[in-house]
Structures are given as C-alpha cells and as structure tokens.
Design an enzyme around this catalytic site. Structure first.
Site, PDB file in Angstrom:
ATOM      1  CE  LYS A   1       1.709  65.731  17.417  1.00 30.72           C
ATOM      2  NZ  LYS A   1       2.828  65.003  18.034  1.00 30.72           N
TER       3      LYS A   1
ATOM      4  CD  GLN B   1       6.122  65.414  16.685  1.00 27.02           C
ATOM      5  OE1 GLN B   1       4.935  65.336  16.412  1.00 27.02           O
ATOM      6  NE2 GLN B   1       6.585  66.302  17.540  1.00 27.02           N
TER       7      GLN B   1
ATOM      8  CG  ASP C   1       2.377  70.832  12.159  1.00 23.97           C
ATOM      9  OD1 ASP C   1       1.902  71.043  13.286  1.00 23.97           O
ATOM     10  OD2 ASP C   1       3.117  69.881  11.881  1.00 23.97           O
TER      11      ASP C   1
HETATM   12  N1  GUN Z   1       7.531  69.576  17.256  1.00 25.61           N
HETATM   13  C1  GUN Z   1       7.241  70.365  18.325  1.00 25.61           C
HETATM   14  N2  GUN Z   1       6.063  70.985  18.138  1.00 25.61           N
HETATM   15  C2  GUN Z   1       5.586  70.571  16.952  1.00 25.61           C
HETATM   16  C3  GUN Z   1       4.399  70.866  16.220  1.00 25.61           C
HETATM   17  O1  GUN Z   1       3.527  71.635  16.615  1.00 25.61           O
HETATM   18  N3  GUN Z   1       4.285  70.232  15.021  1.00 25.61           N
HETATM   19  C4  GUN Z   1       5.242  69.383  14.548  1.00 25.61           C
HETATM   20  N4  GUN Z   1       5.044  68.836  13.355  1.00 25.61           N
HETATM   21  N5  GUN Z   1       6.341  69.095  15.192  1.00 25.61           N
HETATM   22  C5  GUN Z   1       6.523  69.685  16.388  1.00 25.61           C
END
Ligand code: GUN
Length: 234
Positions: A4, A48, A71
């Site tokens: 990211k 996350q 998200d």
């Molecule tokens: N963990 C697995 N997929 C995601 C996601 O798309 N966003 C976040 N914040 N955590 C995750």
C-alpha cells in the site's frame, strides 16, 4: 515496503504508516485514529485488519470519520452502500467490479454466486453486483449442497479463505471465476480459494492468485483516497 505504501509512492499520494506493536492498547489506537481524523493533510485512514484480540474492531472502525474511511467499513458507509448512494466502494469488491467491467462482462440478469459472507468482501460484493442487476446468492459454511449452488453461477466469487476448495466440477461451463483467496500452502506456495487448473478448464474467464484481485484492491484504495481529497475541495 508494504504494497500500500509503495502504491502511494507510485501514484504520488503522501502517506504515513504507523506500525504499532501487538500489545498497543485500544485507547492508544483510538487516540491515533482521532489525531488522523483531525489532520488536514490526511484524506484517507486505513486500519489494517484483523486487529489483536484485546482490541474491539468495531470500536476502532466506528472511530474513523466516515469521510476518511477509504475502506468503506464504517456503518455510515456500509449503509450508504446498501442504498446505492455511496462515495467509497469497499476496495476488494470495487476492484472485482472493475475487472468484470474491463473484461466486457455484463452482470445484468446473471446468476452471481458469492462464497463467503465477510463484511470486507462477501456482503459488500453482493450489494455491488445487485446494483448492477445481478441475481445474487451468498453461500457460507452452513450452505447445503454448495457444489450445486455454485454450479448455477454465471459469475462465481470465491472469498472463503480455504485453499483450492472451489474445484472445476463445481463450475458451470463458461462461467466467470473470481478468486479472492490468498492462502499459503505448507510448501509456502500461494494459492487461491479456487483450484485454478480445474476451474480454468470450465471458465470463460478466471483471475489468478497471486496477481488477480489483490493488485486491484490496492488500486481501489488509491482511487478512494483521491476521491476523498477531491470531495474535500468541494
Ligand atoms: N484485511 C484484509 N483485507 C483488508 C482490507 O481491505 N482493509 C483492511 N483495512 N484490512 C484488511
């Protein structure tokens, strides 16, 4: 560097990473979210998941201000996805919609079978497909005759987190197979939730793991962040 952060650098998005230790308290995490909510040079906040067991995930998601929730996990944004009036589409389902659209696949009237009912993928995926007039079925661990249900699918989205559980015999001839799974086998190889070889024999289109849905998810995160910044200007 994590993917990211790298994507932010490549697209010219300023980013800050807070790699907190596993014993960080909920109070400390909530305080950080609050600080970032109030920071003018931050347009998107991603916490996350999953979080350590001692932290209430809902409390943290609820603390993110909805207009920085790139998200789209905050209940306000989840609700807006239900109604179809939303700024941020959740990244993984949004990436899948882009893949389907770019591949020239029409969703209207198609049988769309989603395997997995998570808040991150299965549930929002069902809404995005429904908005495009798909006939949507969500399968999960209690679904009876799973193979039979999956075999109805013109578009099959596998998002269960179980290595290679969707096999070619469960796929209708010509179906589109989208594999969200990222599973590591004992020998360290990465595989999806679909058994690529046998599914590819039946499918008209299929996404690989790694390299299919994953990069799209990050691209959608960048898109949501740019959109958030643009919305702020208005
Ligand atoms: N963990 C697995 N997929 C995601 C996601 O798309 N966003 C976040 N914040 N955590 C995750």
């Amino acid at each position: 560097m994590n993917a990211k952060k790298k994507a932010c650098e490549e697209t010219g998005i300023y980013s800050e990473e807070y790699a907190l230790s596993g014993d960080t308290t909920q109070e400390a995490l909530l305080a950080l979210v609050k600080t970032l909510n109030e920071k003018d040079d931050i347009d998107g906040i991603l916490v996350q998941l999953p979080l350590p067991k001692h932290i209430d995930e809902d409390a943290v998601i609820n603390a993110i201000t909805p207009n920085k929730d790139v998200d789209a996990f905050h209940p306000v944004n989840v609700g807006r996805i239900m109604t179809g009036n939303y700024d941020f589409a959740p990244c993984t389902p949004a990436g899948i919609m882009e893949l389907i659209a770019e591949s020239g696949i029409d969703i209207a009237g198609k049988e769309c079978v989603i395997i997995g009912r998570s808040n991150i993928v299965g549930k929002p995926m069902s809404m995005l497909l429904l908005h495009k007039h798909g006939t949507v079925t969500i399968c999960h661990s209690k679904t009876q005759n799973l193979a039979e249900v999956v075999r109805r699918g013109d578009i099959v989205v596998a998002a269960v987190g179980r290595p290679q559980m969707i096999t070619g015999d469960m796929i209708k001839e010509g179906a589109v197979v989208i594999d969200v799974g990222i599973n590591r086998l004992a020998d360290k190889t990465l595989v999806g939730d679909a058994d690529f070889e046998s599914c590819a024999e039946k499918a008209s289109a299929i996404t690989p793991v790694p390299g299919g849905v994953g990069p799209m998810t990050i691209a959608m995160l960048m898109k949501n962040t740019v959109k958030s910044a643009a919305l702020k200007q208005r």
